[in-house]
Every structure is written in C-alpha cells, then in structure tokens.
Design an enzyme around this catalytic site. Sequence first.
Site, mmCIF file in Angstrom:
data_model
loop_
_atom_site.group_PDB
_atom_site.id
_atom_site.type_symbol
_atom_site.label_atom_id
_atom_site.label_comp_id
_atom_site.label_asym_id
_atom_site.label_seq_id
_atom_site.Cartn_x
_atom_site.Cartn_y
_atom_site.Cartn_z
ATOM 1 N N HIS A 131 0.817 -1.206 0.000
ATOM 2 C CA HIS A 131 0.000 0.000 0.000
ATOM 3 C C HIS A 131 0.850 1.254 0.000
ATOM 4 O O HIS A 131 0.545 2.223 -0.680
ATOM 5 C CB HIS A 131 -0.933 0.011 1.224
ATOM 6 N N LYS A 138 -10.056 -6.786 8.343
ATOM 7 C CA LYS A 138 -10.707 -6.955 9.627
ATOM 8 C C LYS A 138 -10.522 -5.695 10.440
ATOM 9 O O LYS A 138 -9.490 -5.027 10.346
ATOM 10 C CB LYS A 138 -10.149 -8.168 10.376
#
Lengths: 184, 283
Positions: A37, A102
């Site tokens: 990322h 999550k």
Amino acid sequence: MAKKITLPITEEDIENLKAGDSVLLSGSIITGRDAAHKRLFELLEEGKELPVNINGEIIYYVGPAPAKPPYAVGPAGPTSSYRMDKYTPALLDRGMKGMIGKGARNKEVVDAVVRNHCVYFAAIGGAAALIAKSIKSEELLCYEDLGTEAIRRYEIEDFPCIVVIDSKGNNLYESEPPKYRVSD
Amino acid sequence: MEIRKIKADTVTKTVKQLFMDCNYFIDDSITKALKEFKEKEKSPVGRDVLSQLLENNEIAAAEQIPICQDTGMAVLFVEYGDKVVIEDGSFKEAVEQGVREAYDEGYLRKSVVSDPVFDRINTKDNTPAVIHTEIVKGDKIKFLVGGKGFGSENMSAIKMLTPSYGAEGVKDFILETVRKAGPNPCPPIVVGVGIGGTFEKAAQLAKKATFRPIDTENPDPRYAAMERELLENINKMGFGPAGLGGNTTALGVNIETYPTHIAGMPVAVNICCHAARHKEAEI
Ligand code: SF4
C-alpha cells in the site's frame, strides 16, 4: 443465508449489499497489505502509473503463511485494516471497488466508500486455515521482493465474508456492539 | 547435583517441535472456552463466528497447518538449570536454529524485520527470537514458548500507575485498554496482565500471563476474583466475536504479579487473540 456474488462486482451488487449481509465471493481478487500500500500510494502521489490495474478490483489485506502441498496458498486470514486507512481513500478514488480486511476504519475511509459507491467486507480474523480452503490459485502480480506482502491475484470460490461498511455508510462496527453493551 | 550435559541439537529439536506444535494445535482451554461461550452467545453472527473458529482450529490440527497466518514473533521463557552445560554449540544459537527450522520446515510465516525503523527488511527465517532466560537451581531446561501475532500485540499498553490508584485504578486501566482495542485484535481475546516489578518486568509478566491456560487462575484469591470480575466486565462491552457485536469479547483474563517499589504500581496489559498459541516442554 449467505448471498453469492461473482466478481468482478457490479454497481448493482454494491447497491444491494447491506451492512450485516453474509456473502460468499467467487472470482478473482487482488491482495496487498502495509508495504504494498505504501508503494502504491507513493506512486499515486508522484502522479505515476501503478504496476497493477486496480480499476473495479477488490483488495484483500492478507499476508499468507507458506502453502503446504497440496494447498494453493497457506493459511490466509485478514490482517488489521486500520493500518491501510492512510492509503485507502486514494485507491478508492482511483476506481478500486472494495476491500476485505478486519477491524474498524477511520472516517476518511468510510467517506471514500460512500463517495465512490464501494463496499468494505470483513473476513474472520484468525480463521485462516478455514479461509484457505476457498482460495483455489494464486499468481504473483508485482513486488515479489516483499515476500508474503507482495501483490497477488487469488482465484476464490465461496470465500466467506460479511459486509461491514456498505455503500450508504452503514457500519456494523458502530451499529452492532451497542446492542450487546450492558451498562451497570 | 552433578553437571549435566545437553547437546545443542537436543535444544534445537525441542524448540523446533514446540513452535510447530503451538501453531497447529490450539490449547485445550481455548477450545473448551470457545464451546462454552458459543452456548451463551446472544448474537447469531457471533455464534456463527465462534463455530467458524472451532472449525478452523480443527482443520489446522488435522492437516497440521497454522491456525492463523500470523504465526508470530517467537517468544521464549526459559528456566535454565544451573547444572546444565551445552555441548557442541551455544544455547542461544541452538534456540535460534530451532526457531529457524520450525518456521522454515513447518510452513510458518516469516514475519520478522531486521530493523524496526529504517531498513525493515525481512530476515526470512523469523529470527531473532525474544528469549527471556532465568537461571534456576537444577539440571534441566524448561521452555515455555509462543508465537505472538501482532494484530493483538499492537493493541497492548503499559502504564506506570502509582499506589494511590489502588485496585480500582488497575481495573480501569485494563478495561480502558481493551475498550480502545475494540474490534481490532480478533476478539474473542485473551487478556494477559502483569502488575508490579519495574517497567519491563510488568510487560514480561503480562506476556507470560497470555501463555497460561485460561482454565487456570491466579493462586491469590484476590487476584483470581479480579480476573473473574474483569472478564465479566469486558464481556459487557458488546464488541463480541470478530468485533461484530455480542457478549463474547474475551475468553479469559490472566493476571501475574511481582513485588514492586514503594512508590510504584506498574500495570501492563498484553492483548492476545483467540489464537493464543503456547506450549511448554522440559529437557
Ligand atoms: S490477532 Fe491473532 S488471530 Fe488475529 S490475525 Fe493476528 S495472530 Fe491471527
């Protein structure tokens, strides 16, 4: 009953998904976590081309364990999403349609989900051996040097997850816990 | 007592087996707790999550694959008998070799980077381990080891409380830490608490507490009562399994203590997920 969705996800699918829906995803997704990322984000900041086409994709935040034969991948549960919060809005603004991870997201991410008509799914943290059964194959796309953190493509079949932030901004992490909170 | 020689290779083999086993086979006390809490869970989604975790752990054990992909950083508590001499190698290198072989041959993920701030280059064999060694009387070596995942490790906290905070202050800090962690550390969690000692001692005790089976309690009835009360209050927070709502946020709270300074009352809270992996062995 879980809703079955075949990827690539359509605008109509996204419109119909509501926070709290159990979903079984089939088709292909891409993977990426912290280090990948950071690299994608820096390229966007510099106005450069990305090494993968993220348009219409769903990204899974995962760094799998090594595959034990005959498995295609090793145990592959989700990693905590909040560490990607800084980078996610820019990717959604560039056409990515959703994330699987999550845990909670910050306001900027929720806003970007709504603004771009996207969806955030949660997979069950720690159910890694179970999840691996729904991943049929993997292919390296880029950043091989990152090892487990490289960007890969997974072919999945009935991958179990739950819609936690829908395209309207409904957020299960906000709405559900208060229902079970007991105050003295 | 006579000097006892233990081969470096025996240390390596023992450590290797412990790390493989702890990643494949969940502690019985966790399985028992997951089943019990499933019966009591009010949220249908929560019950479903708990069933999936039980199923996951069965698959992992049957196929000998890791319970969770984050097979952790290797942590060892070693009680090293003062009559033991290591033959054909050094103790530290033998332990590191055991970790290396477990993570390599056992299909465990290598998650360690060489430098915390600048390089962050994967060491590719999950070493170095974190080794806490205590010299004890005797001619044996006792290992208590675990692979610590960082989703939950990152939610841990330490606070240097002072004596006037009392038991209430301790409980408040523990609850506040769990509340801040919310849905992130893969609830249901196991909460390890270390109270007393110094700054680093409290943290070490908290880690050790997460390695204790959750069907045990602190031998001091006052702390045992605190463990039960905290568990009850954590499960009133509503986060529930996977943080999706419910009354199973924690499976257990373990407290370990140590004498401390007249001016202090350090409290460390080490959050561990349901994948609470630990094993012990003595050679
Ligand atoms: S917090 Fe625990 S269960 Fe969750 S991903 Fe990390 S190691 Fe696995």
